[in-house]
Scaffold this active site. Structure first.
Site, PDB file in Angstrom:
ATOM      1  N   THR A 283       0.692  -1.187  -0.019  1.00 55.31           N
ATOM      2  CA  THR A 283      -0.086   0.185  -0.083  1.00 55.31           C
ATOM      3  C   THR A 283       1.046   1.333   0.033  1.00 55.31           C
ATOM      4  OG1 THR A 283      -1.714  -1.078   1.172  1.00 55.31           O
ATOM      5  CG2 THR A 283      -1.777   1.355   1.174  1.00 55.31           C
ATOM      6  N   PHE A 285       0.985   5.072   0.691  1.00 55.26           N
ATOM      7  CA  PHE A 285       0.600   5.991   1.744  1.00 55.26           C
ATOM      8  C   PHE A 285       1.276   7.377   1.173  1.00 55.26           C
ATOM      9  CE2 PHE A 285       0.379   2.258   4.102  1.00 55.26           C
ATOM     10  CZ  PHE A 285      -1.215   2.465   4.872  1.00 55.26           C
TER      11      PHE A 285
END
Ligand code: PEP
Ligand code: MN
Length: 675
Positions: A283, A285
């Site tokens: 992921t 960010f």
């Protein structure tokens, strides 16, 4: 007096004076001791975040003791009160900086995230902040992405770390929406390897699990594994760690997808590992802040851009070609619909490099010409490549942003890169000569309707009219305000003319933008940088008039304020400057037209009315402006100039307008341009 008595009195007096000195010294020592203790109290308050600076109950108790003691010793109450007030004020002044410094330092490193401790966001935030500084950071969880952004805007946290995309689930639209709706800056990124485990209460077995709780994104990332668990239902939860914390003693048939850290913290046992659909589950960010930051320029950087292309064929291709030809590598391009204008798209583009690097600067200057809106969301270290190798050697000079020279500046003679955009249904900047005309001020519904009919018949493409007038005298007609805006819009709609009107203050922007197709910033407001910055956030064309005493460079830098905010739809308007000449209202700087056209890709128009101040001079100046290459004119005209409430001497009559247009058309045609 008896000499003996005299000696005795002198001795007593000396003694008394000594006693006073000694008492004073004691008082000073006591005060110093008191303030030292106060300092110690501040240190304790600093260590214990929850203790307030001012403890009212405690202060009342101090006052009571002070006054009782004073009274018992015969001191005057008002005097005792005054002294105590001074002492308490001083004590507060001592405590304040100690506590404020603490407040500022914790706020400086406090990072907001969505979820609770143990969530992947929290783990990623801790990792990123440890990389950014040895001091690490204090983490603060919030129920939603929006709450974390609000905390950032309120100053509760210095940063917010939000996930923007996942290698399996794709982009996280809620966060993308927040990033483009708000004036936030991306100052760093973190690529976090997400490791989900399936966890449950001790004693639970995989076979008896009927429900799996987790964040919707985690459920998607482990879809194949979950489908393999026959009869199991997926229940979305607000957060992976929150799902882990939610299990109560009776939840033996419930399992959660969360990080191993969260499972351990909640006393759960791991039932399965490596359950994501793909081996690599990452992921990305972004770290958001209210102010931009300048990254260490030794590190490879990335720059995030948000752009809205103008509606011309090939705009996207031209923007991409500009990146390619400047050898800028794209790492992400993603589109997002714009609810307010269906089927128009915003593009998120990430590129390698820092916005201050020459090749990226050149690419951005070219991309701006294809965009109605372009905002640099931030330049930040590229965390998907190894960073350490780049950190040898001394830290070079920071690359400063905003950049110099102005971003609008283009190399000369690149006509194919000129900006063009819509003013309502009229395009400016694509070779069409645009005549904007109408009265100085909207005076009544009838007046603006009559004026609109007149300018339309004469060949104007856009209607002008002031509703908020910046008058030199406070006693002159100030305009009809909102009522005027309504009449202007009605007249524009009735005659199918886009409308332009001046905006004077930040507070008026939204109401003016709701009524007008183009917003005008007058000469008197060219230096109102706060207003220009706000207009930079707008998605509407702006006519920026040159300040009466502004140099071309100052004029361009004022335009830069709007461009730097994102809004690329800026029209520069030369309207005359103040010189020693008094024969005209202002001196029309005709040379500014080719200079501005050479220096920028923006459309340039001319206002001969305010330069001339006299209707007889308006037409020749208008013709000269067209000959000098202006993309259009903004000219004041009135159906009955003799009754005009504002600038009556310079308002053209119907006949003047017709004469002007007749003179303009051959000039425009001779330049190979369209009317
Ligand atoms: C106007 O256009 O009505 C006006 C006030 O112009 P300027 O700001 O150029 O004086
Ligand atoms: Mn005027």
């Amino acid at each position: 007096m008896d000499p003996n008595t005299e000696t005795l009195t002198h001795a007593t007096l000396d003694k008394a004076r000594e006693a006073i000195l000694a008492t004073d010294r004691e008082l000073v020592h006591l005060l110093a001791r008191r303030f030292e203790t106060v300092r110690q109290v501040a240190e304790v308050k600093r260590a214990e975040d929850s203790l307030p600076l001012l403890d009212e109950a405690r202060e009342r108790a101090v006052q009571e003791t002070w006054l009782q003691d004073s009274e018992a010793l015969g001191l005057s109450a008002p005097f005792a009160r005054r002294i105590l007030k001074e002492i308490l004020n001083h004590s507060r002044r001592i405590q304040e900086p100690i506590l404020e410094a603490h407040e500022a330092s914790t706020r400086r490193s406090r990072v907001g995230f969505q979820g609770i401790a143990g969530a992947h966001s929290a783990l990623a935030a801790a990792h990123l902040m440890a990389m950014r500084s040895n001091a690490g950071a204090e983490l603060q969880g919030y129920p939603t992405f929006q709450d974390a952004v609000v905390a950032l805007q309120n100053g509760e946290v210095r940063y917010a770390l939000l996930p923007v995309e996942n290698s399996i689930g794709g982009s996280i639209q809620d966060v993308n929406r927040l990033v483009c709706d708000q004036s936030l800056h991306i100052v760093d990124e973190e690529v976090w390897e997400v490791e989900h485990v399936l966890a449950a209460l001790p004693g639970a077995a995989l076979e008896s699990i009927q429900t799996v709780r987790s964040h919707a994104a985690a459920l998607i990332q482990c879809e194949t594994f979950l489908r393999g668990l026959v009869g199991v239902e997926a229940h979305p939860w607000f957060d992976t760690a929150g799902a882990a914390a939610s299990l109560g003693a009776s939840d033996m048939s419930v399992a959660v997808l969360c990080s191993e850290e969260a499972a351990v913290a909640c006393g759960l046992v791991v039932l399965a590992r490596h359950i994501a659909d793909h081996d690599r589950n990452e992921t990305r960010f972004v770290l958001l802040a209210m102010e931009p930051e300048t990254p260490d320029s030794r590190l490879p950087c990335k720059t995030s851009l948000l752009l809205r292309l103008n509606h011309h064929e090939g705009s996207l291709a031209r923007a991409l070609a500009a990146f390619a030809e400047s050898r800028v590598n794209l790492t992400r391009i993603e589109s997002r619909p714009q609810p307010e204008t269906p089927w128009e798209y915003l593009f998120f583009v990430d590129v390698e490099g820092h916005q201050g690097e020459p090749h990226l600067k050149a690419a951005l200057a070219r991309v701006r010409a294809c965009c109605n809106h372009l905002r640099v969301l931030g330049s930040f270290p590229n965390r998907s490549v190894r960073q350490e190798a780049h950190l040898d050697g001394p830290r070079p000079e920071a690359i400063l942003c905003p950049m110099q020279p102005p971003m609008a500046v283009l190399p000369p003679a690149q006509d194919h890169l000129r900006s063009s955009f819509h003013l309502g249904n009229v395009v400016i900047g694509d070779g069409r000569f645009v005549l904007i005309s109408g009265p100085c001020a909207i005076e009544s519904r009838e007046q603006i309707l009559e004026a609109a009919a007149m300018v339309k018949a004469a060949g104007a493409a856009v209607l002008r009219g002031g509703a908020f007038k910046p008058r030199t005298s406070p006693y002159a007609f100030q305009g009809l305000g909102l009522e005027g805006l309504r009449y202007l819009r009605e007249a524009g709609r009735h005659f199918d003319l886009p409308v332009v009107t001046e905006v004077l203050t930040i507070e008026d922007i939204s109401i003016v933008a709701a009524h007008a197709d183009v917003l005008q910033v007058g000469a008197r407001n060219m230096h109102n940088f706060a207003l220009l910055k706000e207009l930079g956030r707008l998605d509407k064309p702006v006519i920026l008039k040159r300040g009466m005493s502004a140099t071309v460079k100052e004029f361009l830098l004022a335009a830069e304020y709007i461009l730097a905010g994102g809004n690329q739809q800026v029209i520069l308007c030369e309207r005359g400057i103040r010189t020693f000449e008094t024969g005209t209202r202002a001196t029309l700087d005709l040379a500014a037209i080719p200079i501005l056209k050479r220096a920028t890709h923006l459309p340039v128009i001319v206002d001969p009315s305010h330069a001339a101040g006299d209707r007889l001079l308006v037409v020749p100046l208008a013709l000269a402006a067209a000959a000098a290459g202006a993309d259009g004119l903004i000219v004041e005209a009135h159906p009955h100039p003799e009754t005009a409430l504002c600038d009556k001497e310079q308002a053209l009559t119907r006949e003047d307008l017709e004469q002007m247009v007749a003179g303009l058309k051959p000039i425009v045609a001779s330049q190979g341009r369209r009317w």
